[in-house]
Motif scaffolding. Structure first.
Motif, mmCIF file in Angstrom:
data_model
loop_
_atom_site.group_PDB
_atom_site.id
_atom_site.type_symbol
_atom_site.label_atom_id
_atom_site.label_comp_id
_atom_site.label_asym_id
_atom_site.label_seq_id
_atom_site.Cartn_x
_atom_site.Cartn_y
_atom_site.Cartn_z
ATOM 1 N N PRO A 99 0.802 -1.232 0.000
ATOM 2 C CA PRO A 99 0.000 0.000 0.000
ATOM 3 C C PRO A 99 0.834 1.282 0.000
ATOM 4 O O PRO A 99 0.295 2.359 -0.321
ATOM 5 N N LEU A 100 2.119 1.190 0.329
ATOM 6 C CA LEU A 100 2.988 2.371 0.315
ATOM 7 C C LEU A 100 3.538 2.677 -1.070
ATOM 8 O O LEU A 100 4.102 3.749 -1.292
ATOM 9 N N LEU A 101 3.390 1.727 -1.997
ATOM 10 C CA LEU A 101 4.002 1.837 -3.315
ATOM 11 C C LEU A 101 3.001 2.322 -4.358
ATOM 12 O O LEU A 101 1.880 1.830 -4.422
ATOM 13 N N GLU A 102 3.436 3.260 -5.174
ATOM 14 C CA GLU A 102 2.589 3.753 -6.259
ATOM 15 C C GLU A 102 2.812 2.928 -7.516
ATOM 16 O O GLU A 102 3.943 2.528 -7.805
ATOM 17 N N GLN A 103 1.753 2.689 -8.261
ATOM 18 C CA GLN A 103 1.890 1.996 -9.532
ATOM 19 C C GLN A 103 2.791 2.824 -10.440
ATOM 20 O O GLN A 103 2.654 4.035 -10.535
ATOM 21 N N GLY A 104 3.708 2.143 -11.104
ATOM 22 C CA GLY A 104 4.656 2.825 -11.970
ATOM 23 C C GLY A 104 5.892 3.320 -11.240
ATOM 24 O O GLY A 104 6.849 3.771 -11.875
ATOM 25 N N ASN A 142 1.745 -6.123 -9.305
ATOM 26 C CA ASN A 142 0.881 -5.060 -8.804
ATOM 27 C C ASN A 142 1.273 -3.674 -9.331
ATOM 28 O O ASN A 142 0.988 -2.652 -8.698
ATOM 29 N N GLY A 143 1.926 -3.659 -10.485
ATOM 30 C CA GLY A 143 2.128 -2.407 -11.200
ATOM 31 C C GLY A 143 3.368 -1.620 -10.856
ATOM 32 O O GLY A 143 3.523 -0.478 -11.302
ATOM 33 N N VAL A 144 4.278 -2.198 -10.082
ATOM 34 C CA VAL A 144 5.518 -1.511 -9.728
ATOM 35 C C VAL A 144 6.605 -1.885 -10.731
ATOM 36 O O VAL A 144 6.681 -3.031 -11.192
ATOM 37 N N ASP A 145 7.433 -0.921 -11.103
ATOM 38 C CA ASP A 145 8.557 -1.147 -12.013
ATOM 39 C C ASP A 145 9.740 -1.634 -11.183
ATOM 40 O O ASP A 145 10.323 -0.871 -10.410
ATOM 41 N N CYS A 198 9.671 -9.389 -17.219
ATOM 42 C CA CYS A 198 9.389 -7.954 -17.102
ATOM 43 C C CYS A 198 10.259 -7.285 -16.036
ATOM 44 O O CYS A 198 10.398 -6.057 -16.020
ATOM 45 N N ILE A 199 10.859 -8.080 -15.168
ATOM 46 C CA ILE A 199 11.712 -7.548 -14.108
ATOM 47 C C ILE A 199 13.145 -7.448 -14.614
ATOM 48 O O ILE A 199 13.653 -8.362 -15.268
ATOM 49 N N ARG A 200 13.795 -6.324 -14.319
ATOM 50 C CA ARG A 200 15.216 -6.190 -14.622
ATOM 51 C C ARG A 200 15.980 -6.915 -13.525
ATOM 52 O O ARG A 200 16.172 -6.398 -12.426
ATOM 53 N N ALA A 201 16.411 -8.132 -13.800
ATOM 54 C CA ALA A 201 17.078 -8.974 -12.806
ATOM 55 C C ALA A 201 18.578 -8.930 -13.035
ATOM 56 O O ALA A 201 19.062 -9.267 -14.118
ATOM 57 N N VAL A 202 19.309 -8.516 -12.024
ATOM 58 C CA VAL A 202 20.746 -8.277 -12.141
ATOM 59 C C VAL A 202 21.501 -9.202 -11.202
ATOM 60 O O VAL A 202 21.240 -9.231 -9.996
#
Length: 207
Positions: free
Chosen positions: A31-36, A56-59, A79-83
């Motif tokens: 709930p603390l995170l904004e989409q995008g 849930n829409g987080v980059d 879709c995740i930038r995995a390093v």
């Protein structure tokens, strides 16, 4: 010790004892995170929480030193930038790059000096108003004092190194770096697993 730890985690992420559902901590901070919003998951492991945030829409950018863990995450969530990299030297910590930096069950695997390096990187990479979200083991954990003693807060059991965090010391360190609105929670029930239910520390801080 570090080489042994790397082998331990490579073996773990190659095994079948992993879980892939989101942690209670991830569910609590969503709930603390904004989409995008742009989030860096530090010490992401198999990416269970990274995947949850991305769904849930987080980059999400996720970093871990385990090749097995990162390879698995890339295959499950392209879709995740995995390093795959060392968080202490990685270029992923670019200036003002992230709205959120998330780290669950990771800093207790670092020495004090490594923790200091990491927190400096986090401050550098968070945007103004960005949030640092940490969940970690602390000195009230029943495992503190079990195994081979390295220092008053560092212990190793079967080659597994843990440094149990003193909450007041971590708060003071964050304050000294310039973080603000530092909030600490400490309780059982945060990370139960099988029959274990240790006292866990959560810290929230704003840049």
């Amino acid at each position: 010790m570090r080489i042994e730890q790397n082998k331990l985690w490579e073996n773990f992420y190659a095994g079948d004892s992993q879980v892939f559902y989101p942690s209670k901590f991830a569910e609590s901070v969503l709930p603390l995170l904004e989409q995008g919003g742009q989030l860096l998951d530090v010490g992401c492991g198999n990416g269970r929480d990274s995947v949850y945030f991305a769904q849930n829409g987080v980059d999400v950018t996720a970093i871990d030193l385990s090749q097995k863990a990162i390879a698995g995450l890339k295959s499950r969530a392209p879709c995740i930038r995995a390093v795959c990299d060392n968080v202490l030297t990685s270029s992923v910590f670019a200036a003002d790059a992230f709205d959120y930096i998330y780290s669950r069950f990771f800093i207790h695997a670092l020495t004090e000096s490594e923790q200091s390096q990491l927190l400096e990187h986090c401050l550098h990479s968070l945007r103004s108003g960005g949030l640092l979200l940490i969940e970690t083991r602390c000195v009230e954990d029943e495992l503190c004092g079990v195994g081979e003693r390295i220092s008053k807060t560092e212990w190793a059991v079967d080659g597994h190194y843990r440094r149990f965090i003193v909450p007041e010391e971590l708060e003071a360190q964050l304050d000294g770096l310039g973080f603000k609105h530092i909030r600490t929670l400490k309780s059982k029930g945060f990370a139960p697993l099988h029959t274990a239910d240790p006292v866990i520390l959560r810290i929230f801080a704003e840049k």
